[in-house]
Design an enzyme around this catalytic site. Structure first.
Site, PDB file in Angstrom:
ATOM      1  N   ILE A   1       0.891  -0.992  -0.075  1.00 57.60           N
ATOM      2  CA  ILE A   1       0.074   0.204   0.072  1.00 57.60           C
ATOM      3  C   ILE A   1       0.783   1.310  -0.199  1.00 57.60           C
ATOM      4  O   ILE A   1       0.635   2.261  -0.818  1.00 57.60           O
ATOM      5  CB  ILE A   1      -0.946  -0.350   1.406  1.00 57.60           C
ATOM      6  N   ASP A   2       1.797   1.405   0.830  1.00 57.57           N
ATOM      7  CA  ASP A   2       2.636   2.660   1.164  1.00 57.57           C
ATOM      8  C   ASP A   2       3.529   2.923  -0.314  1.00 57.57           C
ATOM      9  O   ASP A   2       3.375   3.967  -0.752  1.00 57.57           O
ATOM     10  CB  ASP A   2       3.617   2.352   2.252  1.00 57.57           C
ATOM     11  N   ASP A   3       4.020   1.887  -0.832  1.00 53.05           N
ATOM     12  CA  ASP A   3       4.552   2.304  -2.145  1.00 53.05           C
ATOM     13  C   ASP A   3       3.779   2.442  -3.250  1.00 53.05           C
ATOM     14  O   ASP A   3       4.170   3.202  -3.960  1.00 53.05           O
ATOM     15  CB  ASP A   3       5.568   0.863  -2.293  1.00 53.05           C
TER      16      ASP A   3
ATOM     17  N   ALA B   1       2.662   6.086  -2.802  1.00 54.50           N
ATOM     18  CA  ALA B   1       3.736   6.952  -2.902  1.00 54.50           C
ATOM     19  C   ALA B   1       3.935   7.152  -4.465  1.00 54.50           C
ATOM     20  O   ALA B   1       4.356   8.218  -4.742  1.00 54.50           O
ATOM     21  CB  ALA B   1       4.975   6.552  -2.368  1.00 54.50           C
TER      22      ALA B   1
ATOM     23  N   ARG C   1      -1.521   7.377   6.149  1.00 54.04           N
ATOM     24  CA  ARG C   1      -0.996   7.912   4.819  1.00 54.04           C
ATOM     25  C   ARG C   1      -1.823   7.608   3.773  1.00 54.04           C
ATOM     26  O   ARG C   1      -1.656   8.581   2.573  1.00 54.04           O
ATOM     27  CB  ARG C   1       0.423   7.221   4.704  1.00 54.04           C
TER      28      ARG C   1
END
Length: 644
Positions: free
Chosen positions: A386-388, A391, A462
């Site tokens: 999810i974070d990548d 981003a 985030r």
């Protein structure tokens, strides 16, 4: 007049700092458009590399020399090795790993003073029997520690369908790729001990048996009370009146195929050096030759993951090119570099090429979604997170407004991120709804922290920040309401949030505040105000913020007693989203960020990335540039536009 003069000076200082970081980063960009900073963790990975070279009898003395140099440079005056600079005394298991590797490298002997110091520290802390699981596994594989009669997770677990109340797929993906080779090795009780393997019998504080292996089960020291229900699976298969041996072998073959099916193009297992390390031993246990092409390619992948550091070289636990590139591409645009700039165009082309188009294990609990995410590493092709993904989507947002191909890719990524929302409203790291209470309660070290993938405040925050800022989703959307409720349920009584993938309460609180602000939560909301007051109370006298990795172990805030650039930037960025005008706390934080550009000491390399609580922490070499640039840019964009 004095106030105006001060504001002009501040504006000039902020602009100059932004330009300096921009210039530095543009010079660091690779030809393919990526940024590749070292991801540094403990020297455990370096020890693993040396052990592999010696175990496989591969002569690469130059690389071994450089790995040895790095390990030796990290030894403390008391003989121990630490996970982070302010750790009390040292870390037992890391010290054992380093002691073993330095001896195996052949550059030191047991009579060397630094080895004697390390040995004394190890014995003082209880010896090898008090080591963690990974260290006990390494010493079992190399003939230093006795395998238990049965590993706590039986290989027959692989026979159960994912729809069963418990299955192999109740472990999250990064746990599975470590567990699969470990299960094979433990089942086979595999040992590869050579005449040159160092004898670690001096690391025991009890009497050895004749063979040099001590009478201690591998599970001593980290099995909790109670009999695991998993043991009944193995017992049941053994009592079957038909084909128990065949079913057992089928289980081992499934584990072998599971590993082979998740080898990335560079030969590594999910691009984790630790899982690749255990995979190589597991393949040996399954009868593969040390010269087998699969093992050779895996070793090449590990060698290619080595980065230069101040002293020698370091084997990265994973490479972070996609993560660093996505963050930097977005941050540089936020700092004023146009999407049409050649550096941004090159970076966007790189990011578009790294979007994943194949189905991975994430589809098991999210079968209706199509691929579209991004992974952490250059070589991740089947393990998006999810974070990548958010981003990369931030970085590509401007391009997607102008280019049809980028717009289609952006839409696929957005759809995938939205599809991964957990039933409790939050977002996981890798796999949806993978938070089995049965797995978390297993009597295995780390089962409650790294075996599952629950919603976390940092990832949820985030993701909300991205969805609110760039995807146009606000509190009128039921999915955002559900996510907000998840965040509010998980706020600590002091107003902070725990962050799983950064250190720790500063990170989680930053993510939660910025996410809530992005979807339209009022700055006057009691949860926001409580969090803001908590952040302001943690500010240091120098204007910065700093939190110890000890917070992650103790699960409560522990101040570092010093300030770091990344943690200061997170705090400043959170406060920017709340306050309509700059405040004294913000101004002090900004001054610290500006001054930190010229700082180069332990605070600028302190590990502020989370990995395995109490076992792995990451010093992202990119973080001291990314997060200060983002915070300074947001400060300038919000408070200084009218002054320009």
């Amino acid at each position: 007049m004095k106030r105006i003069f001060t504001e002009v000076n501040e504006m000039q200082d902020v602009q100059h700092a932004i330009q300096r970081i921009q210039s530095f980063l543009q010079k660091r960009q690779e030809q393919d458009g990526s940024w590749r900073f070292c991801l540094e963790s403990s020297p455990m990975t370096d020890a693993h590399m040396i052990i592999l070279f010696r175990t496989l009898e591969i002569d690469d003395e130059d690389l071994i020399e450089q790995l040895t140099k790095h390990i030796a440079s990290k030894q403390q005056e008391n003989g121990a090795w630490k996970l982070y600079p302010d750790e009390d005394e040292g870390h037992l298991s890391t010290t054992i790993d380093c002691y073993f590797a330095l001896l195996y490298a052949g550059r030191y002997t047991k009579t060397d003073p630094r080895m004697a110091q390390a040995r004394a520290f190890i014995r003082e802390k209880g010896g090898l029997t008090q080591a963690n699981l990974l260290t006990k596994l390494t010493t079992s594989l190399t003939g230093q520690y006795q395998w238990p009669p049965h590993f706590i997770v039986p290989v027959e677990l692989t026979l159960l369908h994912p729809s069963f109340p418990i299955s192999f797929y109740d472990f999250v993906g990064y746990a599975r790729v470590h567990l699969a080779p470990i299960m094979i090795c433990a089942d086979r009780k595999y040992v590869r001990k050579l005449p040159t393997t160092p004898d670690l019998s001096d690391l025991y504080t009890t009497t050895p048996i004749a063979s040099g292996i001590y009478r201690h089960s591998m599970l001593d020291g980290f099995i909790r009370e109670g009999q695991s229900f998993l043991s009944s699976i193995h017992s049941y298969v053994q009592r079957l009146p038909f084909l128990p041996a065949q079913l057992h072998e089928l289980s081992l073959r499934r584990l072998e195929q599971f590993m082979l099916g998740r080898i990335e193009p560079d030969g590594t297992l999910y691009n984790y050096s630790t899982s690749t390390y255990f995979m190589i031993f597991a393949l040996l246990a399954r009868g593969y030759s040390p010269d087998d092409p699969v093992i050779r390619k895996a070793m090449k992948g590990l060698v290619d993951s080595v980065c230069k550091v101040e002293a020698g070289v370091h084997l990265q636990l994973a490479t972070s090119a996609v993560w660093d590139t996505a963050l930097l591409t977005y941050t540089l645009q936020q700092s004023g570099i146009a999407p049409s700039h050649p550096a941004i165009q090159r970076a966007n082309r790189y990011l578009l090429s790294k979007q994943q188009t194949t189905y991975g294990d994430w589809k098991i609990r999210n079968p209706g979604a199509s691929p579209g995410g991004w992974g952490f590493s250059d070589y991740n092709t089947m393990n998006p997170d999810i974070d990548d993904s958010t981003a990369a989507l931030r970085a590509l947002h401007s391009l997607a407004q102008q280019d049809a191909t980028a717009q289609a890719a952006w839409k696929r990524g957005l759809d995938w991120v939205l599809s991964m929302q957990n039933d409790d409203g939050g977002w996981p790291a890798f796999e949806k709804n993978t938070n089995s209470p049965l797995i978390r309660q297993l009597p295995i070290e780390g089962s409650d922290t790294v075996s599952t993938d629950p919603s976390s405040a940092d990832l949820t925050g985030r993701t909300l920040e991205f969805l609110g800022s760039l995807a146009g989703l606000q509190l009128t959307d039921s999915r955002m309401q559900k996510a907000l409720r998840c965040l509010l349920r998980n706020q600590e009584t002091d107003g902070s949030w725990y962050g799983r993938w950064g250190i720790s309460y500063i990170y989680g609180t930053w993510a939660a505040i910025t996410g809530m602000m992005a979807i339209g939560v009022s700055p006057s909301h009691p949860a926001v105000q409580k969090a803001v007051q908590w952040l302001i109370r943690q500010q240091n006298d120098d204007g910065g913020w700093g939190e110890s990795c000890m917070s992650d172990e103790k699960k409560h805030y522990v101040p570092l007693r010093a300030s770091t650039p990344s943690q200061t930037a997170w705090a400043v960025d959170a406060l920017i989203t709340v306050f309509p005008q700059s405040t004294p706390a913000l101004a002090k934080g900004v001054r610290f960020l500006i001054s930190s550009i010229d700082t180069n000491d332990w605070t600028t390399s302190y590990p502020t990335g989370g990995g395995r609580p109490g076992g792995t922490y990451f010093a992202y070499h990119s973080y001291r540039w990314i997060w200060p640039l983002l915070a300074l840019s947001h400060y300038q964009n919000k408070y200084m536009k009218d002054q320009a």
